[in-house]
Design a protein around this motif. Structure first.
Motif, PDB file in Angstrom:
ATOM      1  N   GLY A 428       0.798  -1.217   0.000  1.00 15.02           N
ATOM      2  CA  GLY A 428       0.000   0.000   0.000  1.00 15.02           C
ATOM      3  C   GLY A 428       0.830   1.266   0.000  1.00 15.02           C
ATOM      4  N   PHE A 429       2.135   1.157   0.368  1.00 11.99           N
ATOM      5  CA  PHE A 429       3.027   2.318   0.369  1.00 11.99           C
ATOM      6  C   PHE A 429       3.964   2.322  -0.831  1.00 11.99           C
ATOM      7  CE2 PHE A 429       2.646   1.454   5.136  1.00 11.99           C
ATOM      8  CZ  PHE A 429       1.551   2.288   5.270  1.00 11.99           C
ATOM      9  N   CYS A 430       3.711   1.467  -1.803  1.00 12.47           N
ATOM     10  CA  CYS A 430       4.630   1.273  -2.922  1.00 12.47           C
ATOM     11  C   CYS A 430       4.209   2.127  -4.121  1.00 12.47           C
ATOM     12  CB  CYS A 430       4.681  -0.204  -3.304  1.00 12.47           C
ATOM     13  SG  CYS A 430       5.690  -0.545  -4.749  1.00 12.47           S
ATOM     14  N   MET A 475       7.822  15.892 -11.485  1.00 11.97           N
ATOM     15  CA  MET A 475       7.745  14.453 -11.213  1.00 11.97           C
ATOM     16  C   MET A 475       7.190  14.188  -9.813  1.00 11.97           C
ATOM     17  SD  MET A 475       8.458  12.783 -13.873  1.00 11.97           S
ATOM     18  CE  MET A 475       8.485  11.169 -13.092  1.00 11.97           C
ATOM     19  N   PHE A 476       7.586  15.025  -8.846  1.00 14.86           N
ATOM     20  CA  PHE A 476       7.082  14.814  -7.488  1.00 14.86           C
ATOM     21  C   PHE A 476       5.578  15.071  -7.431  1.00 14.86           C
ATOM     22  CE2 PHE A 476       6.333  15.990  -3.024  1.00 14.86           C
ATOM     23  CZ  PHE A 476       6.875  14.868  -2.403  1.00 14.86           C
ATOM     24  N   THR A 477       5.096  16.036  -8.188  1.00 14.30           N
ATOM     25  CA  THR A 477       3.650  16.285  -8.241  1.00 14.30           C
ATOM     26  C   THR A 477       2.921  15.098  -8.853  1.00 14.30           C
ATOM     27  OG1 THR A 477       4.073  18.662  -8.507  1.00 14.30           O
ATOM     28  CG2 THR A 477       1.875  17.867  -9.093  1.00 14.30           C
ATOM     29  N   ASN A 478       3.444  14.581  -9.967  1.00 13.10           N
ATOM     30  CA  ASN A 478       2.870  13.380 -10.584  1.00 13.10           C
ATOM     31  C   ASN A 478       2.789  12.231  -9.586  1.00 13.10           C
ATOM     32  OD1 ASN A 478       2.369  14.280 -13.198  1.00 13.10           O
ATOM     33  ND2 ASN A 478       4.414  13.778 -13.925  1.00 13.10           N
ATOM     34  N   PHE A 479       3.921  11.971  -8.945  1.00 18.06           N
ATOM     35  CA  PHE A 479       3.999  10.861  -7.996  1.00 18.06           C
ATOM     36  C   PHE A 479       3.026  11.040  -6.833  1.00 18.06           C
ATOM     37  CE2 PHE A 479       8.607   9.211  -8.842  1.00 18.06           C
ATOM     38  CZ  PHE A 479       8.205   8.796 -10.095  1.00 18.06           C
ATOM     39  N   THR A 480       2.966  12.253  -6.304  1.00 15.32           N
ATOM     40  CA  THR A 480       2.136  12.493  -5.118  1.00 15.32           C
ATOM     41  C   THR A 480       0.660  12.273  -5.408  1.00 15.32           C
ATOM     42  OG1 THR A 480       3.745  14.106  -4.287  1.00 15.32           O
ATOM     43  CG2 THR A 480       1.535  14.174  -3.345  1.00 15.32           C
ATOM     44  N   VAL A 481       0.178  12.780  -6.541  1.00 16.29           N
ATOM     45  CA  VAL A 481      -1.239  12.614  -6.895  1.00 16.29           C
ATOM     46  C   VAL A 481      -1.589  11.134  -7.029  1.00 16.29           C
ATOM     47  CG1 VAL A 481      -2.979  13.037  -8.673  1.00 16.29           C
ATOM     48  CG2 VAL A 481      -1.404  14.872  -8.001  1.00 16.29           C
ATOM     49  N   ILE A 482      -0.753  10.398  -7.764  1.00 14.26           N
ATOM     50  CA  ILE A 482      -1.015   8.970  -7.979  1.00 14.26           C
ATOM     51  C   ILE A 482      -0.879   8.189  -6.678  1.00 14.26           C
ATOM     52  CG2 ILE A 482      -0.126   6.910  -9.148  1.00 14.26           C
ATOM     53  CD1 ILE A 482      -1.728   8.734 -10.960  1.00 14.26           C
ATOM     54  N   TYR A 483       0.065   8.583  -5.842  1.00 12.30           N
ATOM     55  CA  TYR A 483       0.301   7.907  -4.563  1.00 12.30           C
ATOM     56  C   TYR A 483      -0.881   8.099  -3.611  1.00 12.30           C
ATOM     57  CZ  TYR A 483       2.931   6.575  -0.334  1.00 12.30           C
ATOM     58  OH  TYR A 483       3.369   5.976   0.820  1.00 12.30           O
ATOM     59  N   VAL A 484      -1.404   9.315  -3.558  1.00 11.48           N
ATOM     60  CA  VAL A 484      -2.554   9.586  -2.681  1.00 11.48           C
ATOM     61  C   VAL A 484      -3.768   8.774  -3.134  1.00 11.48           C
ATOM     62  CG1 VAL A 484      -4.222  11.359  -1.984  1.00 11.48           C
ATOM     63  CG2 VAL A 484      -1.769  11.869  -1.965  1.00 11.48           C
ATOM     64  N   LEU A 485      -3.995   8.683  -4.427  1.00 15.39           N
ATOM     65  CA  LEU A 485      -5.099   7.865  -4.949  1.00 15.39           C
ATOM     66  C   LEU A 485      -4.919   6.403  -4.543  1.00 15.39           C
ATOM     67  CD1 LEU A 485      -5.538   9.338  -8.548  1.00 15.39           C
ATOM     68  CD2 LEU A 485      -7.090   9.605  -6.613  1.00 15.39           C
ATOM     69  N   LEU A 487      -3.212   5.287  -1.889  1.00 20.58           N
ATOM     70  CA  LEU A 487      -3.459   5.177  -0.443  1.00 20.58           C
ATOM     71  C   LEU A 487      -4.960   5.113  -0.149  1.00 20.58           C
ATOM     72  CD1 LEU A 487      -0.873   7.696   1.093  1.00 20.58           C
ATOM     73  CD2 LEU A 487      -0.757   5.194   1.141  1.00 20.58           C
ATOM     74  N   CYS A 488      -5.729   5.843  -0.955  1.00 20.55           N
ATOM     75  CA  CYS A 488      -7.192   5.857  -0.780  1.00 20.55           C
ATOM     76  C   CYS A 488      -7.880   4.717  -1.519  1.00 20.55           C
ATOM     77  CB  CYS A 488      -7.751   7.197  -1.266  1.00 20.55           C
ATOM     78  SG  CYS A 488      -7.145   8.625  -0.356  1.00 20.55           S
ATOM     79  N   LYS A 489      -7.052   3.850  -2.148  1.00 22.06           N
ATOM     80  CA  LYS A 489      -7.577   2.692  -2.901  1.00 22.06           C
ATOM     81  C   LYS A 489      -8.550   3.123  -4.008  1.00 22.06           C
ATOM     82  CE  LYS A 489      -6.964  -0.770   0.744  1.00 22.06           C
ATOM     83  NZ  LYS A 489      -6.032   0.027   1.532  1.00 22.06           N
TER      84      LYS A 489
END
Length: 495
Positions: A428-430, A475-485, A487-489
């Motif tokens: 889930g943190f990957c 790139m960090f913005t891209n990663f963060t948006v996708i990562y938050v989604l 985390l929220c499944k």
């Protein structure tokens, strides 16, 4: 300043940006191959950091896992790739060799400091997985590299030799287009062994339905480019065409063919289509029409000749990818079987590269614009090299997970069956899993942020340091948006 002057300035800026990415000849085949090793090394480095932390602290995940794992993946997956195509691009070989040497030292340290099982134990062990991890690595990291390139190419810090070539040559970005086709083919229903022959029309109808987001995205991009006066490289696909339309049509055309021809024979179709298309290029006026006819206003075919005729090459590439997918997706449970499979992939890589060199000597140089036979061979060879390297890295990670008793490295094979709460938490943190969950959304987000950045910043006048910082922020913005989604499944899928 008058409105007329503003428009003239806007047009001149547009023309400057178009000229900046035009008439380029690419780089050498060797440099692209050398760069291919960096991405697998990044993923190996990420896994070893987690194993070292587990050895030191006896526990995973990292402290403050939601934040720390995002930063870890960003530093390991994005930072080296951005560096290698910007400020360190002239030292690529030294970067790769230095990275490999450091990782080799770390591997020896882990192996000898906590040697819990022998190599024979590893070779005789079994693996359990829901999907083939190194195929996921290939698709995700290709998406990451593409996201970096589509913005970086507009900055002077990005070497012109890495950009898309005009007519003939080898550009790093040229591979991204063909690689996307291969990535889709590797996981298509036919490659995964799903029965598509019982209800052929139903399967084709399903594929037609599944590509509508690509058609909508292609149309939206077309409208945005024309209405905003955004720079466009017309000789890439044409006046109205773009890669979203190519992805959609390739999927529809190949699904129609594969309900008739078994997927296990798709390599024959790939060879026939690419050779017949090359024969047509060489013996008719087709090549001259695509390369030299500038009458774009005559009709739709003349306006979009590159996008339309290159479909033949991309269909051939897709068919080759289906064949590779059929082989990779075969059920295997023992490490020895996967070692043999990865070895065979490396042998296939050498064979296709040999065919490519022969074609370039006796036929013609590769051309993404034509999607000719050499380009098809290069795309397949480069993809096989990537997949083989990711497969080898995955086996190395599994080996050190077993020898160090650290079984919780995410997005990789397991040496045990069943589920484990700690492993599930780490998944889930990957970030690899996050991007894999919403691949199309990640690609779309990258395109939107690229357009926004080009609108807000004059990329041609930026210093190297500022350009590098913009790329990292992007790139960090891209990663963060996708990562938050993730985390929220949340999985964004419209079909």
């Amino acid at each position: 300043m008058s409105l007329h002057c503003v428009k003239n300035c806007a047009m001149s800026q547009k023309e400057l940006k178009e000229a900046f990415v035009s008439n380029l000849n690419g780089t050498s085949l060797q440099e692209v191959v050398i760069g291919s090793f960096l991405t697998p090394l990044c993923l190996l480095n990420r896994a070893l950091v987690l194993i070292l932390y587990h050895q030191a602290k006896g526990n995973l995940p990292l402290p403050f896992p939601r934040i720390s794992h995002l930063f870890l993946d960003f530093i390991m997956m994005a930072l080296p790739l951005v560096l290698s195509c910007t400020v360190l691009s002239n030292h690529l070989l030294q970067v790769v060799l230095s990275f490999a040497f450091v990782l080799l030292c770390v591997l020896f340290h882990i192996y000898y400091s906590n040697h819990q099982s022998s190599l024979s134990t590893f070779l005789n062990s079994t693996v359990h997985f829901k999907q083939v991890p190194f195929v996921t690595f290939f698709r995700v990291m290709l998406n990451v590299q593409t996201a970096i390139s589509i913005l970086a190419v507009d900055f002077e810090v990005f070497p012109r030799r890495y950009a898309k070539t005009e007519s003939f040559g080898t550009g790093v970005m040229d591979f991204c287009a063909g690689g996307f086709i291969i990535g889709n083919a590797l996981v298509c229903p036919e490659a995964r062994g799903k029965n598509v022959y019982r209800s052929k029309m139903k399967h084709v109808g399903k594929q037609l339905l599944s590509v509508w987001p690509l058609v909508v995205l292609g149309a939206a991009r077309l409208v945005f480019v024309k209405m905003s006066n955004y720079q466009e490289h017309v000789t890439e696909y044409g006046v109205h065409w773009n890669f979203f339309f190519t992805l959609a049509l390739v999927r529809v055309l190949t699904s129609m063919v594969l309900v008739v021809v078994p997927a296990k024979h798709s390599w024959i179709l790939a060879l026939v289509i690419s050779c017949v298309y090359q024969f047509a290029l060489d013996t008719t006026g087709l090549k001259a029409f695509i390369m030299h006819n500038d009458d774009r206003e005559k009709d739709f075919l003349h306006a979009n000749k590159e996008g339309i005729f290159s479909l033949a090459g991309y269909v051939a590439i897709y068919m080759a990818g289906v064949q590779v997918g059929c082989y990779v997706m075969q059920p295997r449970s023992h490490v020895r079987d996967w070692l043999k499979a990865v070895f065979n992939l490396f042998m296939g890589t050498l064979a296709v590269f040999a065919a490519l060199i022969t074609c370039q000597i006796f036929v013609e140089p590769m051309s993404r614009r034509l999607a000719n036979l050499p380009f098809c061979l290069w795309t397949v060879a480069q993809s096989l090299l990537f997949v083989s390297c990711f497969g080898l890295v995955e086996l190395i990670i599994l080996c050190f997970k077993i020898t160090s008793c650290c079984h919780f490295v995410p997005s990789s094979w397991d040496s045990y069956s069943g589920s484990h709460k700690k492993k599930d938490d780490l998944e889930g943190f990957c970030l690899v899993n996050a991007i894999n969950r919403n691949q199309l959304l990640y690609f779309l987000l990258s395109n939107i942020l690229t357009g926004l950045t080009n609108t807000l910043i004059n990329t041609l006048n930026c210093s190297d340091v500022f350009s590098f910082c913009v790329l990292l922020s992007y790139m960090f913005t891209n990663f963060t948006v996708i990562y938050v989604l993730h985390l929220c499944k949340i999985t964004v899928k419209f079909w």
